[in-house]
Write an enzyme that holds these catalytic residues in place. Structure first.
Site, PDB file in Angstrom:
ATOM      1  N   CYS A   1      -6.090  -8.485   6.275  1.00  0.00           N
ATOM      2  CA  CYS A   1      -6.961  -8.171   7.402  1.00  0.00           C
ATOM      3  C   CYS A   1      -7.339  -6.705   7.334  1.00  0.00           C
ATOM      4  CB  CYS A   1      -6.230  -8.412   8.724  1.00  0.00           C
ATOM      5  SG  CYS A   1      -5.706 -10.126   8.945  1.00  0.00           S
TER       6      CYS A   1
ATOM      7  N   GLY B   1     -11.537  -9.414   5.547  1.00  0.00           N
ATOM      8  CA  GLY B   1     -11.379 -10.650   6.304  1.00  0.00           C
ATOM      9  C   GLY B   1     -12.686 -11.074   6.911  1.00  0.00           C
TER      10      GLY B   1
ATOM     11  N   ASN C   1      -2.166  -6.202  10.150  1.00  0.00           N
ATOM     12  CA  ASN C   1      -2.536  -6.494   8.765  1.00  0.00           C
ATOM     13  C   ASN C   1      -1.240  -6.714   8.000  1.00  0.00           C
ATOM     14  OD1 ASN C   1      -3.707  -6.677   6.220  1.00  0.00           O
ATOM     15  ND2 ASN C   1      -3.842  -4.471   5.969  1.00  0.00           N
ATOM     16  N   GLY C   2      -1.099  -7.871   7.369  1.00  0.00           N
ATOM     17  CA  GLY C   2       0.116  -8.161   6.612  1.00  0.00           C
ATOM     18  C   GLY C   2       0.582  -9.579   6.867  1.00  0.00           C
TER      19      GLY C   2
ATOM     20  N   CYS D   1       0.931  -2.646  -2.155  1.00  0.00           N
ATOM     21  CA  CYS D   1       0.465  -3.818  -2.915  1.00  0.00           C
ATOM     22  C   CYS D   1      -0.448  -3.395  -4.064  1.00  0.00           C
ATOM     23  CB  CYS D   1      -0.291  -4.718  -1.948  1.00  0.00           C
ATOM     24  SG  CYS D   1      -1.227  -6.012  -2.746  1.00  0.00           S
TER      25      CYS D   1
ATOM     26  N   TYR E   1      -8.002  -5.437  -6.778  1.00  0.00           N
ATOM     27  CA  TYR E   1      -9.072  -6.299  -6.299  1.00  0.00           C
ATOM     28  C   TYR E   1      -9.471  -6.077  -4.848  1.00  0.00           C
ATOM     29  CZ  TYR E   1     -10.994 -10.695  -4.438  1.00  0.00           C
ATOM     30  OH  TYR E   1     -11.757 -11.619  -3.790  1.00  0.00           O
TER      31      TYR E   1
ATOM     32  N   SER F   1     -15.679  -6.575  -8.239  1.00  0.00           N
ATOM     33  CA  SER F   1     -14.403  -5.886  -8.437  1.00  0.00           C
ATOM     34  C   SER F   1     -14.053  -5.693  -9.913  1.00  0.00           C
ATOM     35  CB  SER F   1     -13.287  -6.629  -7.705  1.00  0.00           C
ATOM     36  OG  SER F   1     -13.349  -7.990  -7.976  1.00  0.00           O
TER      37      SER F   1
ATOM     38  N   ASP G   1     -12.597  -9.131 -16.295  1.00  0.00           N
ATOM     39  CA  ASP G   1     -12.426  -9.488 -14.878  1.00  0.00           C
ATOM     40  C   ASP G   1     -11.158  -8.833 -14.360  1.00  0.00           C
ATOM     41  OD1 ASP G   1     -13.013 -10.520 -12.436  1.00  0.00           O
ATOM     42  OD2 ASP G   1     -12.822 -12.621 -13.000  1.00  0.00           O
TER      43      ASP G   1
ATOM     44  N   CYS H   1       4.277  -2.625  -5.262  1.00  0.00           N
ATOM     45  CA  CYS H   1       4.688  -4.035  -5.294  1.00  0.00           C
ATOM     46  C   CYS H   1       3.969  -4.701  -6.473  1.00  0.00           C
ATOM     47  CB  CYS H   1       4.332  -4.740  -3.991  1.00  0.00           C
ATOM     48  SG  CYS H   1       4.861  -6.468  -4.024  1.00  0.00           S
TER      49      CYS H   1
ATOM     50  N   CYS I   1       3.902 -10.481  -7.495  1.00  0.00           N
ATOM     51  CA  CYS I   1       3.164 -11.664  -7.947  1.00  0.00           C
ATOM     52  C   CYS I   1       2.954 -11.678  -9.464  1.00  0.00           C
ATOM     53  CB  CYS I   1       1.843 -11.805  -7.203  1.00  0.00           C
ATOM     54  SG  CYS I   1       0.874 -10.334  -7.256  1.00  0.00           S
TER      55      CYS I   1
HETATM   56  S1  SF4 Z   1       3.160  -9.942  -4.166  1.00  0.00           S
HETATM   57 FE1  SF4 Z   1       1.281  -9.249  -5.240  1.00  0.00          FE
HETATM   58  S2  SF4 Z   1      -0.376  -9.547  -3.774  1.00  0.00           S
HETATM   59 FE2  SF4 Z   1       1.548  -9.626  -2.625  1.00  0.00          FE
HETATM   60  S3  SF4 Z   1       1.924  -7.552  -1.896  1.00  0.00           S
HETATM   61 FE3  SF4 Z   1       2.981  -7.739  -3.841  1.00  0.00          FE
HETATM   62  S4  SF4 Z   1       1.479  -7.044  -5.383  1.00  0.00           S
HETATM   63 FE4  SF4 Z   1       0.367  -7.456  -3.493  1.00  0.00          FE
END
Ligand code: SF4
Length: 461
Positions: A2, A30, A104-105, A238, A244, A285, A347, A433, A436
């Site tokens: 968001c 968003g 946001n989160g 993140c 992106y 992006s 990409d 982070c 993923c």
């Molecule tokens: S898991 Fe991936 S998308 Fe989620 S906060 Fe961490 S780096 Fe970002």
């Protein structure tokens, strides 16, 4: 994911209008719903709507949101379905009056928070994690927001950049892990808060600082105060914001995202060069990374895919069918630019693979000699629990296939991803982070049964 914007400007009575334009610039964060709350110092008014900012507010509605402080929100759901009830800011009563709340989160321990809310005798009226946080803060309110937030937010696990608007003041807090960006700036005789600096630019505000993990900012008529109210657990911003999500003209942790993305491309070219005739990007992006890649490889960059700018981002549309249809609605290649050539497509990421496969298919129809795919991020193999709807593990291409299998699936001559090491180098934070991409989650993660987006709807009492 968001976007949030807050403003307090004592000499003005029309800050809802500034909020409206700021939300315009945060629209990429968003598109499901949006809202603005405003105060004249005595009462809070809120206007919320489904859809885009451009169609959500009339001139008259903005005039009715009269006052010197306002809070705006654009929503993209990660907990709770897209609905007007779940649109933000939410309005909450507490013993000091009323506050509007924007988030946001995404909270990881939602089930636990819901039990706590039920035990207070409250039945939530939305299915979002934000409402649960709002009730817990409102019901456990002590003498002031500082002590209340310091006490109550300790129980929230996950990503939360929160902004509160009371009848008189604004409070902003960022979770102790720092998952989502939140920054503050100055505007005329007041101050502003935003998810991204691009919202400052649109109204002419000046950047002051990033709100640090665990920090709270209080903005009032006479200035502002910053307090470290929660013990920081690191700076796990993140990395997808860099790759992106955030706008390339925003500055995060002192770095212009356009430059970071270009650097991703340069490092990708150093790691996985290609002998080719043309570099092509997937707009928007993927473009800075493609330019960086082309410059480092000394191969001409060309805009081959023309984007229909009136179609939303395919990555965040809810169903597979819509996403598949969305790609062709959104992008169209200029065939003669690639015919008979060795093409490198850059990409920013491959998530489910649907978009990438469709793009490659469109490109082959233009009859190039070769197609080489380069991705300016590592392989997305794990789901996100902190506010980006990347998909469940089973849907992620990299959770089921290795690089060679994905190359075959996409039907390209070669495929390479940016390494985690280079991603960190370009971002410039020691431990962003990266969960993923298969790295560790910075917090505990929910069990299978509470991993879904609509968990609070399914399990409602
Ligand atoms: S898991 Fe991936 S998308 Fe989620 S906060 Fe961490 S780096 Fe970002």
């Amino acid at each position: 994911m968001c976007g949030i914007f807050g403003i307090l400007c004592p000499s003005r009575k029309d800050v809802a209008k500034h909020t409206y334009f700021a939300l315009y610039s945060l629209q990429h964060r968003g598109q499901e719903s949006c809202g603005i709350a405003a105060t004249d110092g005595t009462s809070l008014m809120i206007q919320r709507s489904m859809g885009l900012v451009s169609s959500a507010f009339s001139e008259r509605e903005l005039q009715e949101l009269y006052g010197y402080a306002a809070l705006g929100h654009v929503r993209y759901s990660t907990t709770g379905r897209p609905s007007i009830e779940n649109a933000q800011p939410l309005k909450m009563r507490y013993k000091g009056g009323t506050f509007a709340l924007a988030h946001n989160g995404n909270i990881v321990n939602v089930k636990e928070l819901r039990e706590q809310v039920y035990s207070l005798g409250i039945s939530p009226y939305t299915s979002s994690d934000t409402e649960l946080m709002g009730h817990l803060i409102a019901r456990n309110f002590q003498d002031d927001f500082k002590s209340t937030l310091a006490n109550v937010c300790k129980g929230f696990i996950g990503a939360y950049s929160l902004v509160f608007l009371t009848e008189e003041e604004i409070y902003a807090i960022r979770d102790p892990w720092g998952f989502r960006p939140l920054c503050m700036g100055s505007y005329e005789d007041g101050f502003v808060i935003s998810s991204e600096t691009c919202a400052f630019d649109i109204i002419g505000a000046r950047f002051i600082k990033e709100i640090s993990p665990g920090e709270m900012v209080r903005i009032h008529r006479n200035g502002y105060e910053v307090d470290q109210i929660l013990e920081p657990q690191g700076n796990f911003l993140c990395s997808f914001e860099y790759i992106y999500f955030a706008r390339p003209d925003s500055v995060v942790m002192g770095k212009r995202l356009y430059e970071v993305r270009k650097r991703f491309g340069e490092l990708l070219a150093e790691e996985s060069p290609v002998d080719a005739d043309i570099v092509v990007s997937i707009p928007d992006s993927g473009t800075p990374a493609a330019i960086g890649f082309a410059q480092r490889c000394k191969i001409p960059f060309n805009e081959v895919f023309i984007k229909n700018r009136y179609v939303g981002r395919t990555f965040i549309q809810p169903t597979k069918e819509l996403r598949e249809r969305g790609v062709r609605l959104k992008l169209n290649p200029i065939s003669e630019l690639v015919r008979g050539k060795r093409v490198v497509v850059v990409d920013d990421s491959i998530v489910r693979g649907t978009t990438s496969k469709e793009i490659v298919k469109m490109l082959w129809e233009c009859e190039p000699k070769e197609i080489h795919f380069r991705v300016s991020s590592p392989m997305v193999s794990h789901p996100c629990f902190y506010g980006i709807d990347t998909a469940s593990r089973g849907e992620l291409l990299a959770s089921k296939m290795n690089v060679e299998q994905i190359r075959e699936f996409l039907c390209v001559n070669s495929l390479a991803y940016l390494s985690t090491k280079s991603t960190i180098e370009a971002i410039g934070i020691e431990y962003p982070c990266l969960a993923c991409f298969g790295a560790d989650y910075p917090t505990y993660i929910p069990s299978e049964e509470v991993r879904e987006k609509y968990v609070l709807e399914k399990n409602e009492k």
